[in-house]
Design an enzyme around this catalytic site. Structure first.
Site, mmCIF file in Angstrom:
data_model
loop_
_atom_site.group_PDB
_atom_site.id
_atom_site.type_symbol
_atom_site.label_atom_id
_atom_site.label_comp_id
_atom_site.label_asym_id
_atom_site.label_seq_id
_atom_site.Cartn_x
_atom_site.Cartn_y
_atom_site.Cartn_z
ATOM 1 N N ASN A 230 -46.604 -26.643 -165.415
ATOM 2 C CA ASN A 230 -47.492 -26.123 -166.719
ATOM 3 C C ASN A 230 -48.303 -24.680 -166.253
ATOM 4 O O ASN A 230 -48.424 -24.532 -165.149
ATOM 5 C CB ASN A 230 -48.416 -27.078 -167.514
ATOM 6 C CG ASN A 230 -49.052 -27.620 -166.529
ATOM 7 O OD1 ASN A 230 -50.141 -26.992 -166.272
ATOM 8 N ND2 ASN A 230 -49.175 -29.061 -166.032
ATOM 9 N N ASP A 298 -46.858 -34.536 -168.216
ATOM 10 C CA ASP A 298 -46.966 -35.922 -169.010
ATOM 11 C C ASP A 298 -45.392 -36.672 -168.398
ATOM 12 O O ASP A 298 -45.348 -37.953 -168.595
ATOM 13 C CB ASP A 298 -46.587 -35.694 -170.326
ATOM 14 C CG ASP A 298 -47.833 -35.141 -171.193
ATOM 15 O OD1 ASP A 298 -49.030 -35.913 -170.469
ATOM 16 O OD2 ASP A 298 -48.147 -34.405 -171.795
ATOM 17 N N LYS A 308 -29.812 -29.157 -153.556
ATOM 18 C CA LYS A 308 -29.783 -28.241 -154.853
ATOM 19 C C LYS A 308 -28.671 -28.427 -155.857
ATOM 20 O O LYS A 308 -27.410 -28.480 -155.311
ATOM 21 C CB LYS A 308 -29.930 -26.934 -154.084
ATOM 22 C CG LYS A 308 -30.084 -25.675 -155.410
ATOM 23 C CD LYS A 308 -30.082 -24.311 -154.748
ATOM 24 C CE LYS A 308 -29.961 -23.267 -155.946
ATOM 25 N NZ LYS A 308 -29.598 -22.084 -155.546
ATOM 26 N N PRO A 325 -47.743 -41.646 -165.007
ATOM 27 C CA PRO A 325 -48.617 -42.518 -165.141
ATOM 28 C C PRO A 325 -50.085 -41.599 -165.611
ATOM 29 O O PRO A 325 -49.961 -40.387 -165.162
ATOM 30 C CB PRO A 325 -48.936 -43.008 -163.391
ATOM 31 C CG PRO A 325 -48.537 -41.872 -162.642
ATOM 32 C CD PRO A 325 -47.316 -41.567 -163.371
ATOM 33 N N ASP A 326 -50.743 -42.335 -166.237
ATOM 34 C CA ASP A 326 -52.061 -41.697 -166.768
ATOM 35 C C ASP A 326 -53.536 -41.898 -165.767
ATOM 36 O O ASP A 326 -53.762 -42.887 -165.832
ATOM 37 C CB ASP A 326 -52.498 -42.227 -168.248
ATOM 38 C CG ASP A 326 -53.301 -41.128 -168.929
ATOM 39 O OD1 ASP A 326 -54.462 -40.894 -168.307
ATOM 40 O OD2 ASP A 326 -52.925 -40.756 -170.292
ATOM 41 N N ILE A 327 -53.697 -40.678 -165.258
ATOM 42 C CA ILE A 327 -54.814 -41.048 -164.071
ATOM 43 C C ILE A 327 -56.161 -41.102 -164.874
ATOM 44 O O ILE A 327 -56.729 -42.207 -164.288
ATOM 45 C CB ILE A 327 -54.619 -39.639 -163.327
ATOM 46 C CG1 ILE A 327 -53.315 -39.701 -162.561
ATOM 47 C CG2 ILE A 327 -55.759 -39.890 -162.096
ATOM 48 C CD1 ILE A 327 -52.956 -38.270 -162.002
ATOM 49 N N PHE A 345 -60.697 -34.369 -170.097
ATOM 50 C CA PHE A 345 -60.490 -32.954 -170.628
ATOM 51 C C PHE A 345 -59.579 -33.069 -171.604
ATOM 52 O O PHE A 345 -58.721 -34.010 -171.818
ATOM 53 C CB PHE A 345 -59.872 -31.844 -169.945
ATOM 54 C CG PHE A 345 -61.180 -31.118 -169.178
ATOM 55 C CD1 PHE A 345 -62.024 -32.030 -168.225
ATOM 56 C CD2 PHE A 345 -61.443 -30.122 -169.564
ATOM 57 C CE1 PHE A 345 -63.104 -31.130 -167.473
ATOM 58 C CE2 PHE A 345 -62.378 -29.444 -168.881
ATOM 59 C CZ PHE A 345 -63.436 -30.003 -167.883
ATOM 60 N N LYS A 359 -58.878 -39.151 -178.375
ATOM 61 C CA LYS A 359 -58.447 -39.288 -176.901
ATOM 62 C C LYS A 359 -59.421 -40.035 -176.148
ATOM 63 O O LYS A 359 -59.020 -40.728 -175.469
ATOM 64 C CB LYS A 359 -58.267 -37.830 -176.579
ATOM 65 C CG LYS A 359 -57.466 -37.728 -175.135
ATOM 66 C CD LYS A 359 -57.259 -36.329 -174.734
ATOM 67 C CE LYS A 359 -55.889 -35.928 -175.594
ATOM 68 N NZ LYS A 359 -55.380 -34.634 -175.410
ATOM 69 N N LYS A 363 -58.315 -43.333 -174.303
ATOM 70 C CA LYS A 363 -58.203 -43.274 -172.568
ATOM 71 C C LYS A 363 -59.222 -44.318 -172.224
ATOM 72 O O LYS A 363 -59.115 -44.728 -170.769
ATOM 73 C CB LYS A 363 -58.467 -41.865 -172.188
ATOM 74 C CG LYS A 363 -57.468 -40.912 -172.690
ATOM 75 C CD LYS A 363 -56.482 -40.388 -171.597
ATOM 76 C CE LYS A 363 -55.531 -39.397 -172.214
ATOM 77 N NZ LYS A 363 -54.430 -39.002 -171.209
HETATM 78 O O1 C5P Z 1 -53.072 -37.044 -173.035
HETATM 79 P P1 C5P Z 1 -53.623 -35.750 -172.485
HETATM 80 O O2 C5P Z 1 -52.709 -34.751 -171.377
HETATM 81 O O3 C5P Z 1 -54.113 -34.772 -173.538
HETATM 82 O O4 C5P Z 1 -54.979 -35.991 -171.743
HETATM 83 C C1 C5P Z 1 -55.612 -35.193 -171.114
HETATM 84 C C2 C5P Z 1 -56.833 -35.500 -170.102
HETATM 85 O O5 C5P Z 1 -56.173 -36.762 -169.558
HETATM 86 C C3 C5P Z 1 -57.264 -34.810 -169.111
HETATM 87 O O6 C5P Z 1 -58.352 -35.156 -168.551
HETATM 88 C C4 C5P Z 1 -56.020 -35.081 -167.928
HETATM 89 O O7 C5P Z 1 -56.726 -34.550 -166.729
HETATM 90 C C5 C5P Z 1 -55.830 -36.406 -168.201
HETATM 91 N N1 C5P Z 1 -54.558 -36.923 -167.685
HETATM 92 C C6 C5P Z 1 -54.427 -37.647 -166.547
HETATM 93 N N2 C5P Z 1 -53.059 -37.974 -166.440
HETATM 94 C C7 C5P Z 1 -52.197 -37.770 -167.129
HETATM 95 C C8 C5P Z 1 -52.214 -37.086 -168.486
HETATM 96 C C9 C5P Z 1 -53.463 -36.635 -168.479
HETATM 97 O O8 C5P Z 1 -55.200 -37.940 -165.997
HETATM 98 N N3 C5P Z 1 -51.019 -38.120 -166.785
#
Ligand code: C5P
Length: 422
Positions: A230, A298, A308, A325-327, A345, A359, A363
């Site tokens: 991105n 995501d 390749k 994973p969502d950190i 953020f 959010k 979260k």
């Molecule tokens: O779900 P979204 O991407 O909109 O959420 C944004 C927030 O979640 C940011 O703080 C980003 O650093 C964190 N994030 C994360 N791991 C992910 C997706 C988002 O830590 N896989």
């Protein structure tokens, strides 16, 4: 001779008490607001010495500026040099911070090119102290490519910027160009001076705290040469890590692939993928503060190819994506090592406040820094940012600031949070 000793300081418990600001008033209609700015600073125990350009004196009288600052106003390079040996050099260096308000397009152009044609620009060139600009000009002048080029040069040179805001202008047009309000400028001054101390031996506000920051994008491999990515530049996250370190926090920055240099005084762990970022964050715990500013991908490709992928003349390959994973969520909901303050953020393109608040709850983090990243804002990859800081019950709308200043101000809020806990 110390130029500041003649000041009668207003006693105050403000964080700014005892600080010294050299205010440079440029020639624009917003110069009238500089009187209120001086008053607000004086209320907080700040010593204000003012330089006015010749044009500034057309908008507000030196007598008024002298009355509210309670000291002599400086207007001429030659008078000052006659008055005291090396007067302009000393004037520019005795302050803790130089504030240019209003900063006109012409003043910014002169500064960007290192010109020194009068006392104001000479002081700005001669100083070894930080500089904060509060630009004010017609909307077309502000958006003109030359002004934006000068702004980028000044930010790259380390100059901080507060505003301008949107609104009706004296010239009858509407848009960005209005000088930030005096209290916004005061807040920016406070954030700017937070990392510098009146007393070099005093303890920094975040000493003894460990801060974890994520920054930049992640790259998710498709094959050894291709990846999903991105547009995140890492500018905001890296600036936050630098600001945390400046306030004394031991700071670990887990950085995805960016062009950014490692910030000074920060432990940097370089990673590529979301899963590597999570592993590095978990390894860095325990922490008192976590700021997740990374734009984590995501999704990743379920099975990335070891070799390749080749065009074989048939239909293009289809990629099966799986969720990363969502950190932020993992850290926020950590069973044994949740940091005391977790900040996420939210980059949104519509309904910014409502989506960001949802959010925050989803979260499980404490605060959310929300920004509008619609393509026309130029925030993604740019140097400026305009954010809202979302708490459980309330929120703050911040003026447009450089990403460095957003970082300073956020870290200043973090320091206040820990101070209130004591
Ligand atoms: O779900 P979204 O991407 O909109 O959420 C944004 C927030 O979640 C940011 O703080 C980003 O650093 C964190 N994030 C994360 N791991 C992910 C997706 C988002 O830590 N896989």
């Amino acid at each position: 001779m110390c130029l500041w000793t003649e000041y009668a300081l207003v006693s105050s418990s403000s964080a700014l008490s005892g600080r010294r600001v050299l205010l440079i008033i440029g020639g624009g209609i917003a110069a009238y607001k500089s009187l209120d700015l001086i008053r607000r600073l004086r209320e907080r125990g700040v010593s204000v010495r003012a330089i006015m350009t010749r044009a500034a004196a057309e908008f507000v009288t030196p007598l008024s500026v002298s009355a509210v600052s309670e000291t002599q106003v400086h207007q001429s390079l030659f008078d000052l040099t006659q008055e005291a040996e090396m007067g302009h050099i000393q004037l520019s260096r005795d302050a803790d911070l130089l504030v240019v308000a209003p900063a006109t397009a012409h003043m910014m152009a002169q500064m960007a090119h290192g010109l020194a044609s009068d006392l104001a620009t000479t002081a700005l060139l001669a100083t070894d102290k930080p500089v904060l600009l509060a630009p004010a000009m017609n909307v077309r002048m502000w958006t003109h490519v030359a002004t934006q080029r000068n702004l980028a040069t000044l930010i790259a040179d380390g100059v901080s910027v507060v505003g301008p805001g949107d609104g009706n202008m004296a010239c009858g047009e509407f848009g960005p160009g209005r000088m930030a309000e005096p209290l916004e400028i005061v807040a920016a001054i406070e954030a700017k001076l937070a990392g510098t101390s009146n007393n070099a031996s005093s303890k920094l506000p975040l000493s003894g705290k460990h801060a974890l920051v994520t920054s930049g994008p992640t790259h998710e491999p498709i094959d050894p040469v291709r990846y999903l990515a991105n547009r995140s530049s890492g500018k905001q996250g890296h600036a936050i890590a630098a600001a945390l370190a400046k306030l004394g926090a031991q700071t670990t920055l887990v950085a995805g692939p960016t062009q950014m240099a490692d910030p000074a005084g920060v432990d940097v762990v370089h990673v590529e993928t979301a899963r590597e970022m999570l592993a590095a964050c978990e390894a860095a715990l325990p922490a008192d503060i976590a700021v997740c500013a990374a734009a984590v991908a995501d999704w990743r490709v379920e099975h990335n190819a070891e070799q390749k992928m080749k065009k074989d003349g048939k239909s293009p390959p289809s990629l099966t994506l799986v969720e990363n994973p969502d950190i932020l969520k993992t850290i926020s909901r950590h069973k044994s090592q949740r940091p005391a303050l977790v900040i996420g953020f939210a980059a949104e393109t519509e309904n910014v406040l409502a989506y960001a608040q949802a959010k925050r709850t989803r979260k499980g983090c404490d605060w959310i820094v929300a920004n509008d990243v619609s393509p026309d804002t130029g925030i993604m990859g740019g140097d400026m940012n305009k954010v809202h800081l979302i708490f459980a019950e309330t929120h703050e709308d911040w003026p447009q600031l450089s990403k460095g200043d957003v970082a300073d101000r956020l870290v200043h809020r973090i320091a206040d949070y820990f101070e209130e806990l004591v």
